[in-house]
Design an enzyme around this catalytic site. Structure first.
Site, mmCIF file in Angstrom:
data_model
loop_
_atom_site.group_PDB
_atom_site.id
_atom_site.type_symbol
_atom_site.label_atom_id
_atom_site.label_comp_id
_atom_site.label_asym_id
_atom_site.label_seq_id
_atom_site.Cartn_x
_atom_site.Cartn_y
_atom_site.Cartn_z
ATOM 1 N N ASP A 75 -31.759 61.310 4.569
ATOM 2 C CA ASP A 75 -32.888 61.253 4.047
ATOM 3 C C ASP A 75 -34.195 60.870 4.808
ATOM 4 O O ASP A 75 -35.084 61.476 4.746
ATOM 5 C CB ASP A 75 -33.018 60.642 2.440
ATOM 6 C CG ASP A 75 -32.852 59.050 2.487
ATOM 7 O OD1 ASP A 75 -31.869 58.657 3.299
ATOM 8 O OD2 ASP A 75 -33.886 58.470 1.989
ATOM 9 N N TYR A 223 -33.891 55.598 -5.190
ATOM 10 C CA TYR A 223 -34.420 56.810 -5.727
ATOM 11 C C TYR A 223 -34.164 56.825 -7.345
ATOM 12 O O TYR A 223 -33.217 57.453 -7.808
ATOM 13 C CB TYR A 223 -33.684 57.959 -5.034
ATOM 14 C CG TYR A 223 -34.172 58.006 -3.470
ATOM 15 C CD1 TYR A 223 -35.293 58.454 -3.192
ATOM 16 C CD2 TYR A 223 -33.075 57.883 -2.766
ATOM 17 C CE1 TYR A 223 -35.883 58.628 -2.209
ATOM 18 C CE2 TYR A 223 -33.537 57.914 -1.068
ATOM 19 C CZ TYR A 223 -34.795 58.336 -0.859
ATOM 20 O OH TYR A 223 -35.287 58.479 0.376
ATOM 21 N N GLU A 464 -41.215 54.728 8.392
ATOM 22 C CA GLU A 464 -40.043 55.296 8.124
ATOM 23 C C GLU A 464 -40.475 56.823 7.777
ATOM 24 O O GLU A 464 -41.252 56.931 6.925
ATOM 25 C CB GLU A 464 -39.078 54.453 6.856
ATOM 26 C CG GLU A 464 -37.836 55.384 6.492
ATOM 27 C CD GLU A 464 -36.824 54.507 5.894
ATOM 28 O OE1 GLU A 464 -35.683 54.828 6.031
ATOM 29 O OE2 GLU A 464 -37.536 53.693 5.110
#
Length: 491
Positions: A75, A223, A464
């Site tokens: 991800d 998440y 990031e």
């Protein structure tokens, strides 16, 4: 004249000027945004892999449970495969491929976009191979975050997680159904057999998600779904209706519809996406979805500056700022929806009304362009937040693979285990120098709410990148490239 009216006219004038002025090479930015997705691939890389500093990784994923989970995407800057954000990445990328197919073809990027989508959908087909079950994550996130090593040689546990009838995860199952349904439309006419396979699996997953309702907590704290699962169910039903035109899904939408007014679109919150998506059907004459237009326009009015309902904070430099931590994801997703809704208004000769003030389709697109231009370098710091784009960009992206030299691509002990884990923090993570591998096309988290930015690898909130930051950007860049090319022809 009221001061507020002066502000609105000034904003509109500014946006009209930016609409016709091409500040950047959007074709280059588009190509690079897709390269980043190749850098995020897990599994056996194809022969046409363009990011050559990456190698095969995660080749034993799923083996602990005797299932093949090789493939998919990492991800962000770590080595975990999270199903929830991965599915959202693919859904939005597929939407962009559908809405901007002509523009992507003209840019010569449609094949790369389809390849990026298929890299995700192939993985989802594996993860959902057993009925009423979905593998939703590969990798122990706690252990992974205690190591700083390349994915090709990681030795952290590749723990696998699933949802089923006893352990539901409606959000993830429904989002995966949405991704497969949207992608089935992308491949219709390109690979019909594959398209039918994706659609069939999407229908099964949606039925599974709806019948086994419950929020999956396994991806927390990374998440967590704070919005619940009703939006994902409506999102999936909407895509399934587009893919099938079956009354089963339109009836489902009407039975479960909600009047929800939001000011963000993200991997967790899908309502704005649903509203814009179904508004398109309304504009095409499917009047059963008329109510979604007002909700979609509420979202646009809440994001667009100069409206009485504008509710999203903007930095002094003009960047939408929703919250700390990868804020650029909300910027690219908002720009994506604004660009699409601008197209809908333009195609139907409509304007946007926000509290008595009217905005043209070009006003929406101009603001979307302003947000993209900020990310590409038109900001107070004068830095491009897309790695490898422009003359000045982040050199220390918070990304394991990019930050560790290629000599560690296969460096291991005689037992086959990588020789670095904690040592990677000292040797590479803490190193105050540019990453040895350029993470081309990655859009990092971006500046703070004061437009300030420091290129320091340890600040993951600003450095990031993530796949779901880039995926909405692809469609917007294709649109901006197209209007720039058209403007150049007319000049």
């Amino acid at each position: 004249m009221k001061p507020s009216m002066v502000l609105i006219l000034w904003v509109v004038a500014l946006m009209d000027w930016s609409y016709v002025h091409a500040d950047f090479n959007y074709s280059d930015a588009l190509s690079k945004s897709l390269l980043f997705l190749e850098a995020q691939r897990s599994g056996i890389l194809p022969r046409n892999q363009r990011v050559t500093w990456r190698g095969n990784s995660g080749l034993a994923d799923g083996r602990l449970e005797n299932v093949d989970l090789v493939g998919g995407y990492y991800d962000a800057g770590d080595n975990v495969k999270y199903g929830f954000p991965m599915a959202f990445t693919i859904t939005v990328l597929a939407w962009g491929a559908l809405h901007y197919e002509k523009e992507l073809k003209a840019a010569g990027e449609i094949v790369h976009v389809r390849d990026a989508i298929k890299w995700g959908t192939n993985y989802f087909l594996k993860a959902s191979a057993t009925p009423n079950q979905l593998w939703v994550q590969v990798g122990d996130p706690v252990a992974d975050h205690h190591c700083w090593e390349r994915p090709e040689v990681m030795d952290t546990p590749r723990t696998v997680y699933k949802i089923d009838g006893q352990n539901p995860g409606t959000e993830i199952a429904a989002e995966t159904a949405a991704a497969l349904a949207a992608s089935s439309i992308v491949f219709r006419g390109v690979d019909n057999r594959y398209s039918r396979r994706l659609l069939g699996r999407a229908q099964l997953l949606f039925a599974f998600a709806d019948a086994n309702r419950g929020t999956y907590k396994g991806e927390c704290p990374f998440y967590c779904s704070f919005s619940g699962y009703k939006d994902e169910l409506l999102w999936a039903a909407s895509w399934l209706y587009l893919a099938t035109k079956s009354h089963i899904y339109s009836d489902y939408i009407h039975r479960n519809t909600e009047n929800v007014y939001v000011n963000e679109f993200s991997w967790d919150l899908k309502y704005a996406g649903i509203q814009v998506l179904l508004s398109n059907l309304y504009f095409k004459g499917d009047y059963q979805f008329a109510g979604y237009r007002s909700q979609a326009e509420s979202f646009v009015c809440s994001v667009l500056p100069g409206t009485p309902y504008s509710s999203v904070f903007r930095t002094p430099g003009g960047l939408l700022y929703v919250r700390d931590g990868a804020n650029t994801q909300y910027v690219t997703s908002a720009a994506f929806l604004l660009a699409i809704y601008s197209d809908l208004l333009s195609a139907n000769g409509q304007t946007l009304a926000c509290g008595g003030y009217h905005f043209k389709a070009t006003d929406l697109l101009s603001f979307a362009k302003q947000q993209v231009d900020y990310l590409l370098g038109k900001n107070p710091v004068g830095i491009s937040y897309m790695v490898g784009f422009g003359n000045k960009y982040p050199n220390q992206a918070h990304h394991r693979g990019a930050s560790i030299d290629m000599q560690y691509l296969s460096k291991s002990t005689s037992t086959g285990s990588p020789s670095m884990c904690v040592a990677g923090f000292m040797q590479w993570y803490s190193r105050n120098a540019a990453n040895p591998n350029l993470l081309v096309g990655a859009v990092v988290g971006g500046p703070d709410r004061h437009d300030q930015f420091e290129d320091c690898r340890s600040d993951s909130t600003k450095l990031e990148p993530a796949t779901y930051i880039n995926s909405p950007l692809v469609g917007v860049l294709a649109k901006l490239r197209a209007i720039t090319c058209e403007a150049n022809k007319q000049s």
